[in-house]
Design a protein around this motif. Structure first.
Motif, short mmCIF file in Angstrom:
data_model
loop_
_atom_site.label_atom_id
_atom_site.label_comp_id
_atom_site.label_asym_id
_atom_site.label_seq_id
_atom_site.Cartn_x
_atom_site.Cartn_y
_atom_site.Cartn_z
N ALA A 99 -41.75 3.69 73.09
CA ALA A 99 -40.54 4.22 74.07
C ALA A 99 -40.21 3.56 75.46
CB ALA A 99 -40.97 5.69 74.51
N ASP A 100 -40.70 2.43 75.37
CA ASP A 100 -40.55 1.52 76.58
C ASP A 100 -40.13 -0.01 76.25
OD1 ASP A 100 -41.66 0.97 79.86
OD2 ASP A 100 -42.06 -0.69 78.59
N GLY A 101 -39.05 -0.31 77.19
CA GLY A 101 -38.34 -1.42 76.77
C GLY A 101 -39.12 -2.67 76.80
N ARG A 102 -40.00 -2.85 77.91
CA ARG A 102 -41.00 -3.90 78.23
C ARG A 102 -42.05 -4.08 77.25
NH1 ARG A 102 -39.58 -6.66 82.44
NH2 ARG A 102 -38.59 -5.70 84.28
N GLN A 103 -42.56 -2.99 76.78
CA GLN A 103 -43.75 -3.07 75.80
C GLN A 103 -42.93 -3.40 74.32
OE1 GLN A 103 -45.38 0.88 75.37
NE2 GLN A 103 -46.45 0.73 77.39
N ALA A 104 -41.74 -2.85 73.98
CA ALA A 104 -41.05 -3.47 73.04
C ALA A 104 -40.93 -4.77 72.98
CB ALA A 104 -39.68 -2.56 72.83
N MET A 105 -40.37 -5.51 73.94
CA MET A 105 -40.18 -6.75 74.07
C MET A 105 -41.33 -7.69 73.93
SD MET A 105 -38.76 -8.62 77.84
CE MET A 105 -37.49 -7.34 78.01
N ALA A 106 -42.52 -7.22 74.16
CA ALA A 106 -43.61 -8.09 73.94
C ALA A 106 -43.91 -7.83 72.49
CB ALA A 106 -44.80 -7.32 74.84
N LYS A 107 -44.13 -6.53 72.10
CA LYS A 107 -44.33 -6.21 70.60
C LYS A 107 -43.51 -7.04 69.56
CE LYS A 107 -48.23 -3.89 70.82
NZ LYS A 107 -49.67 -4.21 70.37
N GLY A 108 -42.39 -7.22 69.79
CA GLY A 108 -41.70 -7.61 68.87
C GLY A 108 -41.59 -9.18 68.95
N LEU A 109 -42.37 -9.87 69.86
CA LEU A 109 -42.38 -11.46 69.71
C LEU A 109 -43.99 -11.63 69.08
CD1 LEU A 109 -41.12 -12.19 73.37
CD2 LEU A 109 -39.91 -12.55 71.19
N VAL A 110 -44.79 -10.53 69.02
CA VAL A 110 -45.93 -10.92 68.49
C VAL A 110 -46.37 -10.44 67.22
CG1 VAL A 110 -47.21 -11.32 70.76
CG2 VAL A 110 -47.36 -9.06 69.88
N GLU A 111 -45.64 -9.04 66.78
CA GLU A 111 -45.96 -8.52 65.55
C GLU A 111 -45.08 -8.78 64.52
OE1 GLU A 111 -48.52 -6.76 64.77
OE2 GLU A 111 -49.42 -6.21 66.98
N GLN A 112 -45.38 -8.75 63.33
CA GLN A 112 -44.45 -8.94 62.45
C GLN A 112 -43.77 -7.69 61.69
OE1 GLN A 112 -46.01 -11.39 59.21
NE2 GLN A 112 -47.15 -12.85 60.49
N TYR A 113 -42.71 -7.39 61.73
CA TYR A 113 -41.75 -6.29 61.37
C TYR A 113 -40.60 -6.69 60.26
CZ TYR A 113 -44.23 -3.74 64.95
OH TYR A 113 -45.08 -3.34 65.84
N ASP A 114 -40.44 -5.91 59.50
CA ASP A 114 -39.49 -6.16 58.38
C ASP A 114 -38.17 -5.76 59.08
OD1 ASP A 114 -40.86 -6.83 55.82
OD2 ASP A 114 -41.70 -4.72 56.18
N VAL A 115 -38.02 -4.63 59.97
CA VAL A 115 -36.88 -4.39 60.70
C VAL A 115 -37.24 -3.71 61.99
CG1 VAL A 115 -36.84 -2.22 59.41
CG2 VAL A 115 -34.36 -3.17 60.42
N CYS A 116 -36.27 -3.57 62.93
CA CYS A 116 -36.39 -3.07 64.19
C CYS A 116 -35.23 -2.05 64.39
CB CYS A 116 -36.59 -4.09 65.37
SG CYS A 116 -38.00 -4.90 65.37
N VAL A 117 -35.77 -0.65 64.87
CA VAL A 117 -34.58 0.09 65.21
C VAL A 117 -34.63 0.19 66.69
CG1 VAL A 117 -33.77 2.35 65.01
CG2 VAL A 117 -35.10 1.22 63.16
N LEU A 118 -33.84 -0.14 67.47
CA LEU A 118 -33.76 -0.31 68.92
C LEU A 118 -32.83 0.67 69.63
CD1 LEU A 118 -35.02 -1.91 71.24
CD2 LEU A 118 -33.16 -3.49 70.94
N ASP A 119 -33.24 1.62 70.42
CA ASP A 119 -32.19 2.21 71.22
C ASP A 119 -31.97 1.42 72.65
OD1 ASP A 119 -30.93 4.35 72.33
OD2 ASP A 119 -32.55 5.09 73.64
N LEU A 120 -30.71 1.62 73.04
CA LEU A 120 -30.32 1.04 74.18
C LEU A 120 -30.62 1.50 75.64
CD1 LEU A 120 -26.66 -0.54 73.11
CD2 LEU A 120 -28.69 -1.55 72.98
N GLY A 121 -30.65 2.58 75.68
CA GLY A 121 -31.10 3.62 76.87
C GLY A 121 -32.61 3.65 77.09
N LEU A 122 -33.25 2.46 77.55
CA LEU A 122 -34.97 2.54 77.40
C LEU A 122 -35.44 2.41 79.03
CD1 LEU A 122 -35.46 0.33 74.45
CD2 LEU A 122 -35.91 2.57 74.33
N PRO A 123 -36.46 3.16 79.35
CA PRO A 123 -37.07 2.76 80.51
C PRO A 123 -37.87 1.43 80.44
CG PRO A 123 -38.59 4.32 79.27
CD PRO A 123 -37.07 4.18 78.65
N GLY A 124 -37.90 0.74 81.64
CA GLY A 124 -38.67 -0.46 81.78
C GLY A 124 -37.71 -1.58 81.52
N ALA A 125 -37.13 -1.53 80.44
CA ALA A 125 -36.02 -2.81 80.31
C ALA A 125 -34.94 -2.04 79.17
CB ALA A 125 -36.76 -3.90 79.64
N ASP A 126 -33.75 -2.24 79.45
CA ASP A 126 -32.81 -1.48 78.48
C ASP A 126 -32.81 -2.37 77.13
OD1 ASP A 126 -30.29 -3.54 78.49
OD2 ASP A 126 -31.06 -3.32 80.34
#
Length: 230
Positions: free
Chosen positions: A31-58
């Motif tokens: 639910a947090d943009g900064r956490q998502a930023m880090a996870k998307g760079l180190v974990e392998q995902y087939d696809v990401c679903v990304l909301d724009l209005g997020l806390p931490g970082a949009d």
């Protein structure tokens, strides 16, 4: 399919997670943009679903950071911002698709399947190997024209092996795709599931061969296939 869902509306995120998991997909939720930023760079995902209005970082900042750092996973932007300017901005920032709230969950699932299909260079929702046919849209498996039932994880592993039929699929890739934060999946688990699938798929004229030190290959088992009725 392993999905990263980044959505700060808890009720919506929970509903989407349950819907996607019912289709046999692994979903990691943030639910947090900064956490998502880090996870998307180190974990392998087939696809990401990304909301724009997020806390931490949009979400737009998250998306730009992923792309600037070389993260190539398909991204579907999920947002209430529905103007043409917003859609253009999201696509220009590196989004692969854009879905406006409110939406129908089946449409979201269809779009995610399409993104994964495009990322793999496929044009069809059907995988075939010998007498086995897999319908990816409906998550169904058939031996000839008869339903062939597997558990969700057996199905997911079979899908990975069929997609790389004749080529080695390494254990690390299997662990990465079949793990989620709530459910660990180790290399020992891979061996257990491969052992099960060998027994289940042998009557289908298919073999899973171990390539020691590398992984597994699914291929036609000619003698077994010839012994089956046409």
């Amino acid at each position: 399919m392993r999905i990263l869902l980044v959505e700060d509306d808890e009720a919506l995120a929970l509903g989407l997670t349950r819907n996607l998991e019912r289709q046999g997909w692994q979903v990691d939720r943030l639910a947090d943009g900064r956490q998502a930023m880090a996870k998307g760079l180190v974990e392998q995902y087939d696809v990401c679903v990304l909301d724009l209005g997020l806390p931490g970082a949009d979400g737009m900042t998250v998306l730009r950071e992923w792309r600037s750092q070389g993260a190539a996973q398909p991204v579907l932007v999920l947002t209430a911002r529905d103007t043409s300017h917003d859609r253009v901005a999201g696509l220009d920032a590196g989004a692969d698709d854009y879905l406006v709230k409110p939406f129908d969950p089946p449409e979201l699932a269809a779009r995610l399947r399409a993104l994964k299909r495009r990322s793999e260079g496929r044009t069809s929702e059907t995988l075939r190997l010998g007498r086995l046919r897999m319908d990816l849209a409906h998550r169904e498996l058939f031996l000839d024209d008869e339903p062939f039932y597997l558990s969700p994880r057996e199905f997911a592993l079979t899908e990975m092996l069929m997609q790389r039929a004749g080529r080695v699929l390494n254990k690390e890739a299997i662990v990465a795709k079949l793990s989620s934060w709530e459910s660990d999946f180790s290399e020992n688990s891979v061996e257990v599931y491969v052992h099960r699938l060998r027994k289940r798929l042998a009557p289908c004229g298919l073999a899973i061969r171990t390539v020691r030190g590398f992984g597994y290959v699914m291929e036609l088992d000619a003698p077994a296939a010839q012994s089956q009725p046409a």
